[in-house]
Scaffold this active site. Sequence first.
Site, short mmCIF file in Angstrom:
data_model
loop_
_atom_site.label_atom_id
_atom_site.label_comp_id
_atom_site.label_asym_id
_atom_site.label_seq_id
_atom_site.Cartn_x
_atom_site.Cartn_y
_atom_site.Cartn_z
N HIS A 1 71.00 -13.29 -9.72
CA HIS A 1 69.99 -13.18 -8.75
C HIS A 1 68.69 -13.30 -9.62
CE1 HIS A 1 67.24 -12.38 -5.50
NE2 HIS A 1 68.46 -12.75 -4.56
N GLN B 1 74.90 -6.50 -4.35
CA GLN B 1 76.23 -7.17 -3.46
C GLN B 1 77.36 -6.12 -3.40
OE1 GLN B 1 75.84 -9.27 -1.35
NE2 GLN B 1 73.73 -10.09 -1.83
N CYS C 1 68.64 -18.00 -4.58
CA CYS C 1 67.79 -17.17 -5.33
C CYS C 1 68.64 -17.09 -6.77
CB CYS C 1 67.51 -15.96 -5.17
SG CYS C 1 66.28 -15.88 -3.67
N ASP D 1 73.15 -4.72 -11.48
CA ASP D 1 72.53 -4.94 -10.23
C ASP D 1 73.76 -4.85 -9.13
OD1 ASP D 1 71.74 -6.32 -8.01
OD2 ASP D 1 70.82 -8.14 -8.82
N LYS E 1 71.24 -3.80 2.64
CA LYS E 1 72.57 -4.50 2.42
C LYS E 1 73.65 -3.67 2.54
CE LYS E 1 70.59 -7.92 -0.77
NZ LYS E 1 70.42 -9.21 -0.28
#
Length: 403
Positions: free
Chosen positions: A120, A201, A362, A198, A224
């Site tokens: 991303h 997700q 993104c 990261d 999220k």
Amino acid sequence: MSSRIIRADFPALAQLIHGQPLVYLDNAATTQKPRSVLDAMQRYYLEDNANVHRAAHTLAARATDAMESARARVAGLISSPAADQIVFTRGTTESINMVASGLSHRLHSRDRILVTALEHHSNFVPWQQCALRTGAHLDVVTVTPGGEIDLDDFRNKLCQETRIVAFAHVSNALGTVHPVHELVTTVRARSDALVLVDGAQAILHLPVDVQALDVDFYAFSGHKLFGPTGTGVLYGKRAGLEMLRPSQFGGEMIEHVTLDSSTFNTLPYRFEAGTPNIAGAVGLGAAVDYITGLERDSLLRQEESLIDDTICALTAMNGIRLIGTPTQRLGVVSFLVEGSSPHDVGTLLDQQGIAVRTGHHCAMPLMQSLGIGGTVRASFSLYNDQTDVERFVQAMHKTLTFL
Ligand code: PLP
């Protein structure tokens, strides 16, 4: 526990869009919020609202307790060894920027930063900017045609000069699950680099144990995982967090100030300048409570089977091209309709009450690697059910007749 049951906890799902019951398949962008999160935030404002840390009165003590108990619950969710290794931020983007700018003073022109082409922008551009600022070299791991990190390229590009390695746990564009443990082990065997993952997700879809993963930093966003927007977390190993220089100054991050110089507070406050998002932290704490109260394993299995059904149905349709065939996938199905723009597909689906996302998600370097401009992305959460898949499949059949 079934997704049908927990659905009732999410008021926003019970509405009509263009006269049809909403099918919300844009969960990778943000999740809907359960009533318990909304109630916790409202109760905080109705009963406990005060600024934290710096007052002797009862409301301030209650607000401080609420925020610190949220921090402790977040620490528990990801098995952080201590609550003071949890920095509250505005989201994944701020968490990653905090690390990229906080480490800049340690980087020189002979150093290298390793990222992947699957990231991303929030885990790509901060490193690109960091490299431009410091003169360090940015190495980018290539992506296989199936949408996975090229592990040989990862090993080849990792070297003694690599100071930072940053990659996603799960790709937001394709749902690829990266072998975090294997990648971290490779890094540890070949370099002294710090590893940032990261987790935007992954955090809802996987049990995350930052100690078992042995990462130096783990970043994610509250929104999220059923929490409020404007909340996020940076977890760090103590040594990693202590290497970072704060980039925002004032408020609780201060220890002592004279006319000439200042010293800064201990962890985690030194990275939480100004009045923090207290109500957000309360909402995030309530979201963590909500998630830990679910039978997450069985809900995740249901979610995986919905994704399998969706892939199966799309594969049987003429003119559909699935984008990404990762061996391990979570939460996301990306595809194209041959000859049509993703935006047109998304608009036709919306007219039938189906919310999906279209475009580059993104992740422009990934789209460039795959030679496409964007995709249609259906992304799932724990409250999606078989009816959502059936409605999506019906709507896709109808959409194909219009295109
Ligand atoms: N990283 C990934 C993998 C994401 O999916 C997202 C958001 O979609 C981000 C980072 C940025 O998150 P936020 O906008 O909450 O900071």
